[in-house]
Design an enzyme around this catalytic site. Structure first.
Site, PDB file in Angstrom:
ATOM      1  N   CYS A  13     -36.795   6.031  -5.147  1.00 19.70           N
ATOM      2  CA  CYS A  13     -38.167   5.700  -4.811  1.00 19.70           C
ATOM      3  C   CYS A  13     -38.421   4.273  -5.279  1.00 19.70           C
ATOM      4  CB  CYS A  13     -39.157   6.603  -5.535  1.00 19.70           C
ATOM      5  SG  CYS A  13     -39.066   8.328  -5.042  1.00 19.70           S
ATOM      6  N   GLY A  39     -36.938   3.922  -0.258  1.00 24.34           N
ATOM      7  CA  GLY A  39     -37.445   5.207   0.208  1.00 24.34           C
ATOM      8  C   GLY A  39     -38.220   5.034   1.493  1.00 24.34           C
ATOM      9  N   ASN A 113     -40.432   6.821 -10.093  1.00 28.49           N
ATOM     10  CA  ASN A 113     -39.067   6.726  -9.575  1.00 28.49           C
ATOM     11  C   ASN A 113     -38.146   7.335 -10.627  1.00 28.49           C
ATOM     12  OD1 ASN A 113     -36.729   3.933  -9.270  1.00 28.49           O
ATOM     13  ND2 ASN A 113     -36.577   6.002  -8.500  1.00 28.49           N
ATOM     14  N   GLY A 114     -37.412   8.371 -10.237  1.00 32.65           N
ATOM     15  CA  GLY A 114     -36.498   8.999 -11.188  1.00 32.65           C
ATOM     16  C   GLY A 114     -36.599  10.508 -11.108  1.00 32.65           C
ATOM     17  N   TYR A 254     -25.205  -0.345  -4.778  1.00 33.97           N
ATOM     18  CA  TYR A 254     -25.766   0.009  -3.475  1.00 33.97           C
ATOM     19  C   TYR A 254     -27.292  -0.021  -3.401  1.00 33.97           C
ATOM     20  CZ  TYR A 254     -27.260   3.146   0.318  1.00 33.97           C
ATOM     21  OH  TYR A 254     -27.895   3.678   1.393  1.00 33.97           O
TER      22      TYR A 254
END
Ligand code: SF4
Length: 496
Positions: A13, A39, A113-114, A254
């Protein structure tokens, strides 16, 4: 895993928040555009003018969710936003973020995020005590912990909550007047802070989002740190004692955009260095080097430079159809990969090709790409992977296949080469990856990044962790095709 067939490391995210700028929601909108690669399932923005809070979220890309009319309704000098790829809970509107809750302290909005590895037992305990959850995302657990705290101010209640959760979080929280930003004690997920030249603060997942909105980078949020920004300025506290440093190494490989910097290192430069290292460790006689667009281009150019072999554009990517995981089914994915990547016959015909990719997850996409190159006339395809074999699932915020579906968890490198049809296949070693990313030769004595999906050594124990759909009654309820959203204006503190 629901209805999709993942064959890539998918993003988690992106979060972006502003305090103290008259155009805060617009800036958040631009910031989310810059973080779109993290995302693409849903997007949302919350804004406050100091007393009234408005929020809007919907399924789809930022460009699909927001238009001028929607943005006009979002006003204020405080705003946070989120782009989501679901790593906890299914892809549906109720699970889109920011999560917004009202409680006796007023209103709270959270963008996360996570992944929390102990969300299941925490949620169970909260439900046993009467909490009712609106979503199936672990972020809501943090909201409930804050809401149930006896500490009156959010800047006190949030650290109390953060000391109960475990796992990965880059978290931005706001109420009517205050912006808060926190990073987990290991620093799994990136989070940085910046300033606008005209005044005002910004917190974002990646530095590319600061660049996109004209903000100057100030510094990264430290592991375990809590930033509180309000009328009195920016304050920092160590909300949770710092743990072992464990920034996700996949951010370099990435996930992050090449124009972002992480811990002072530019992501493109690191990827290029990974490609150079591959060329040094695994040379091969070849005519051209090419990379799988877009994330492997930097590594491929590094390989080509180091090997003294021409870099060529062997695959052309259609940039308008999104990342592979958007395809909804196996048959659609087969079709989708062909639409997405077109081999350049003029370049490939009669050539011995080095094909550089960032990772192999299940192997199906690699097999298709090797096949595409051969069909376009490549006489040899030598695959080089800018990371070690990917064997273990992630529990800290990246959605991957289950362990049994990861090709490297059941096959040797030689077997994978045969399975994808490559003439040769080599991966970077974990030592080479860690050395290249950190510049330090001390792995595994001192590990500076999380490498758990390659080593199986999880920096935070994952025995309490469960799957992405743990909180779902029917784990197949994604509604990715719903572009619509919901808009809601709430007067602050109307519920007790
Ligand atoms: S397990 Fe892998 S993907 Fe997950 S945080 Fe660690 S390095 Fe990143």
């Amino acid at each position: 895993m629901g209805s999709r067939e993942p064959d890539t490391v998918r993003d988690s995210c992106g979060v972006y928040g502003v305090w103290g700028h008259p155009d805060a929601p617009r800036l958040v909108h631009y910031g989310l555009y810059a973080l779109q690669h993290r995302g693409q399932e849903s997007a949302g923005i919350v804004a406050s003018d100091g007393s009234h809070v408005v929020h809007y979220k919907g399924m789809g890309l930022v460009s699909e969710v927001f238009n001028d009319q929607k943005l006009e309704a979002l006003r204020g000098h405080i705003s946070i936003g989120h782009v989501r790829y679901s790593t906890s809970g299914s892809s549906r509107l109720a699970n889109a973020q920011p999560v917004v809750v009202r409680y006796r302290g007023g209103l709270l909005a959270l963008a996360h995020n996570g992944n929390l590895v102990n969300a299941v037992p925490l949620r169970g305990a909260l439900e046993d005590e009467g909490s009712i959850f609106q979503t199936t995302v672990d972020t809501e657990v943090i909201a409930h912990l804050v809401a149930r705290s006896r500490l009156p101010r959010v800047e006190e209640a949030l650290p109390e909550a953060l000391n109960k959760v475990k796992g990965g979080y880059a978290l931005i929280v706001m109420n009517e007047t205050t912006l808060l930003a926190a990073r987990d004690p290991n620093g799994f997920r990136p989070l940085c802070v910046g300033r606008f030249p005209e005044g005002g603060w910004v917190v974002a997942s990646e530095t590319c989002a600061l660049d996109a909105t004209g903000a100057e980078f100030v510094r990264e949020v430290r592991p375990g740190e809590l930033l509180v920004i309000d009328e009195t300025g920016l304050r920092s506290t160590q909300a949770v004692p710092p743990g072992k440093p464990a920034l996700c190494v996949f951010e370099y490989i990435y996930l992050a955009r090449p124009d972002s910097n992480l811990e002072g290192r530019n992501v493109h430069v690191v990827r290029k260095d990974l490609g150079r290292r591959l060329a040094l460790d695994y040379p091969v006689e070849a005519d051209i080097v090419t990379g799988v667009p877009d994330s492997s281009i930097s590594a491929a150019s590094g390989y080509a430079e180091e090997a003294g072999i021409a870099y060529e554009l062997g695959l052309v990517k259609n940039r308008y159809i999104g990342r592979t995981f958007i395809q909804p089914s196996t048959s659609a994915r087969t079709f989708g990969v062909q639409v997405k990547l077109n081999p350049l016959r003029k370049v490939l015909e009669g050539q011995r090709v080095v094909l550089v990719d960032d990772s192999i997850v299940r192997g199906t996409t690699s097999r298709r790409i090797v096949n595409l190159l051969r069909q376009a006339g490549a006489t040899e395809v030598h695959m080089r992977i800018a990371s070690p074999p990917y064997r273990y699932p992630c529990y800290y915020g990246i959605d991957t296949s289950a362990e049994g579906e990861l090709i490297a968890s059941t096959k040797s490198v030689e077997e994978i080469a045969a399975s994808i049809g490559a003439d040769s296949l080599h991966y970077l070693t974990t030592q080479a990856l860690h050395e290249t990313v950190t510049g330090l030769p001390d792995w595994p004595v001192a590990e500076r990044c999380c490498m758990a999906c390659f080593t199986g050594h999880y920096p935070v124990p994952v025995d309490e962790a469960r799957g992405k759909f743990e909180f779902e009654e029917t784990p197949d309820g994604d509604d990715n095709d719903r572009p619509g959203g919901e808009i809601e204006a709430v007067a602050a503190g109307t519920e007790g």
